[in-house]
Enzyme design. Structure first.
Site, mmCIF file in Angstrom:
data_model
loop_
_atom_site.group_PDB
_atom_site.id
_atom_site.type_symbol
_atom_site.label_atom_id
_atom_site.label_comp_id
_atom_site.label_asym_id
_atom_site.label_seq_id
_atom_site.Cartn_x
_atom_site.Cartn_y
_atom_site.Cartn_z
ATOM 1 N N TYR A 57 3.071 -3.278 0.852
ATOM 2 C CA TYR A 57 4.105 -3.755 -0.070
ATOM 3 C C TYR A 57 5.478 -3.244 0.317
ATOM 4 O O TYR A 57 5.613 -2.381 1.193
ATOM 5 C CB TYR A 57 3.760 -3.327 -1.507
ATOM 6 C CG TYR A 57 3.991 -1.861 -1.801
ATOM 7 C CD1 TYR A 57 3.144 -0.884 -1.275
ATOM 8 C CD2 TYR A 57 5.068 -1.447 -2.573
ATOM 9 C CE1 TYR A 57 3.372 0.465 -1.532
ATOM 10 C CE2 TYR A 57 5.301 -0.104 -2.839
ATOM 11 C CZ TYR A 57 4.451 0.849 -2.310
ATOM 12 O OH TYR A 57 4.690 2.174 -2.547
ATOM 13 N N LYS A 113 3.127 1.518 4.445
ATOM 14 C CA LYS A 113 3.394 1.363 2.999
ATOM 15 C C LYS A 113 2.220 0.590 2.389
ATOM 16 O O LYS A 113 2.345 -0.580 2.000
ATOM 17 C CB LYS A 113 4.744 0.670 2.776
ATOM 18 C CG LYS A 113 5.347 1.016 1.410
ATOM 19 C CD LYS A 113 6.816 0.742 1.355
ATOM 20 C CE LYS A 113 7.383 0.776 -0.054
ATOM 21 N NZ LYS A 113 7.297 2.052 -0.758
ATOM 22 N N GLU A 159 6.811 15.132 1.713
ATOM 23 C CA GLU A 159 7.755 14.273 0.978
ATOM 24 C C GLU A 159 7.415 14.330 -0.500
ATOM 25 O O GLU A 159 6.557 15.115 -0.915
ATOM 26 C CB GLU A 159 7.691 12.835 1.509
ATOM 27 C CG GLU A 159 6.321 12.202 1.392
ATOM 28 C CD GLU A 159 6.242 10.775 1.931
ATOM 29 O OE1 GLU A 159 7.264 10.093 2.055
ATOM 30 O OE2 GLU A 159 5.107 10.340 2.211
ATOM 31 N N LEU A 186 6.341 8.483 4.708
ATOM 32 C CA LEU A 186 6.868 7.126 4.791
ATOM 33 C C LEU A 186 8.312 7.242 5.278
ATOM 34 O O LEU A 186 9.087 8.035 4.725
ATOM 35 C CB LEU A 186 6.846 6.454 3.412
ATOM 36 C CG LEU A 186 7.328 5.005 3.449
ATOM 37 C CD1 LEU A 186 6.253 4.102 4.065
ATOM 38 C CD2 LEU A 186 7.692 4.517 2.065
HETATM 39 C C1 LIG Z 1 5.714 8.110 -0.556
HETATM 40 C C2 LIG Z 1 7.099 7.579 -0.477
HETATM 41 N N1 LIG Z 1 7.975 8.187 0.316
HETATM 42 C C3 LIG Z 1 9.247 7.750 0.417
HETATM 43 C C4 LIG Z 1 9.697 6.667 -0.316
HETATM 44 C C5 LIG Z 1 11.128 6.211 -0.197
HETATM 45 O O1 LIG Z 1 11.197 5.023 0.551
HETATM 46 P P1 LIG Z 1 12.380 3.997 0.350
HETATM 47 O O2 LIG Z 1 13.653 4.759 0.585
HETATM 48 O O3 LIG Z 1 12.125 2.968 1.377
HETATM 49 O O4 LIG Z 1 12.286 3.478 -1.054
HETATM 50 C C6 LIG Z 1 8.813 5.988 -1.149
HETATM 51 C C7 LIG Z 1 9.260 4.822 -1.905
HETATM 52 O O5 LIG Z 1 8.580 4.272 -2.711
HETATM 53 C C8 LIG Z 1 7.476 6.454 -1.239
HETATM 54 O O6 LIG Z 1 6.580 5.833 -2.021
#
Ligand SMILES: Cc1ncc(COP(=O)(O)O)c(C=O)c1O
Length: 277
Positions: free
Chosen positions: A31, A145, A177, A201
């Protein structure tokens, strides 16, 4: 609300998902969440790059070309008259008799997308947030993701039950994270965050923060921080599409810096606001 089901824009009430869809049964899909500012999708290119990457890594073929998906998602925003908010888009491997291995070529990946309202957490951006520190129990492909978010869900619930905004995750003492955010420390003016690897991610907001640092002479260091190092940080913050940048003033029992949002975090938030419409 108008939703996107594959290539059709239809009313939400008309949208139906197969009970044997592998997304429903196995979390077999991926997603994106994309932010809408002033009726436009922010960083659409970067989100599409990551969408293609997730598809490749999970060996799911995109049901439409990238250009077709971009076009349909833009139409989805327009049809709903969405000015502010976000788009949730997911693609699953499709519907098939329940068996773990991949189904045959007759199974067609299913795309669904819809807009939702979300307000920027302005109070948190100004005042900072407290977080819990918890073990990262997720699988070792957090760079994809994927729809499988149980490790993230359990961590976020732990934060909620503790009355905190986010859960910061660590694997054997190494901070990876947040449960739905990337995590950064600041030490002597340098921004420090976990390197891009299968354990995190690569957030789109993270990519933008790295670019902002490069353009503004702020050192951006990709280095895994340890739980032990939290006490030495001057500042910390988290980032995501829906929250942009939020200062972290406490992680677990550890107060970060002087316990209030720091200057580098505030500067980055200001710089980030300048690149959003
Ligand atoms: C586990 C995780 N890390 C980092 C992020 C941040 O990613 P983004 O900046 O693309 O929203 C998300 C966003 O949902 C996430 O679920």
């Amino acid at each position: 609300m108008i939703v996107l089901m594959n290539d059709k824009l239809i009313r939400r009430e008309e949208a139906k998902v197969d009970i044997e869809d592998r997304g429903h049964q196995f979390g077999d899909g991926f997603y994106e969440v994309m932010k809408i500012y002033g009726g436009k999708i922010f960083t659409l290119k970067e989100h599409m790059d990551r969408l293609e990457r997730s598809a490749r890594e999970l060996k799911i073929s995109l049901p439409f070309s990238r250009e077709e998906i971009e076009q349909k998602v833009k139409e989805l925003v327009t049809e709903n008259g969405a000015e502010e908010g976000a788009i949730y888009l997911q693609i699953t491997r499709g519907g098939s008799i329940r068996q773990h291995h991949f189904p045959g070529a007759e199974t067609v990946p299913q795309l669904t997308a819809y807009p939702f309202s979300c307000h920027l957490p302005e109070k948190e951006q100004q005042e900072g947030v407290e977080t819990v520190l918890t073990e990262d129990i997720r699988w070792k492909r957090c760079d994809i993701k994927s729809l499988n978010l149980l490790g993230n869900v359990l961590a976020k619930q732990e934060a909620k039950e503790a009355g905190k905004f986010e859960a910061i995750l660590h694997r054997d003492g190494i901070i990876t994270e947040g449960s739905s955010t990337n995590f950064y420390g600041v030490k002597n003016g340098a921004v420090i965050t976990h390197p891009v690897s299968p354990l995190i991610l690569n957030g789109i907001t993270r990519i933008k923060i790295a670019e902002l640092c490069a353009a503004n002479d702020i050192v951006f260091k990709e280095k895994a921080l340890t739980v032990e190092e939290l006490k030495d940080l001057d500042e910390a913050f988290i980032s995501s599409t829906t929250s942009e940048i939020i200062p972290v003033i406490k992680t677990g029992e550890q107060v970060i810096g002087n316990g209030s949002p720091g200057p580098v975090t505030k500067t980055l938030l200001q710089l980030f606001k300048q690149i959003t419409p």
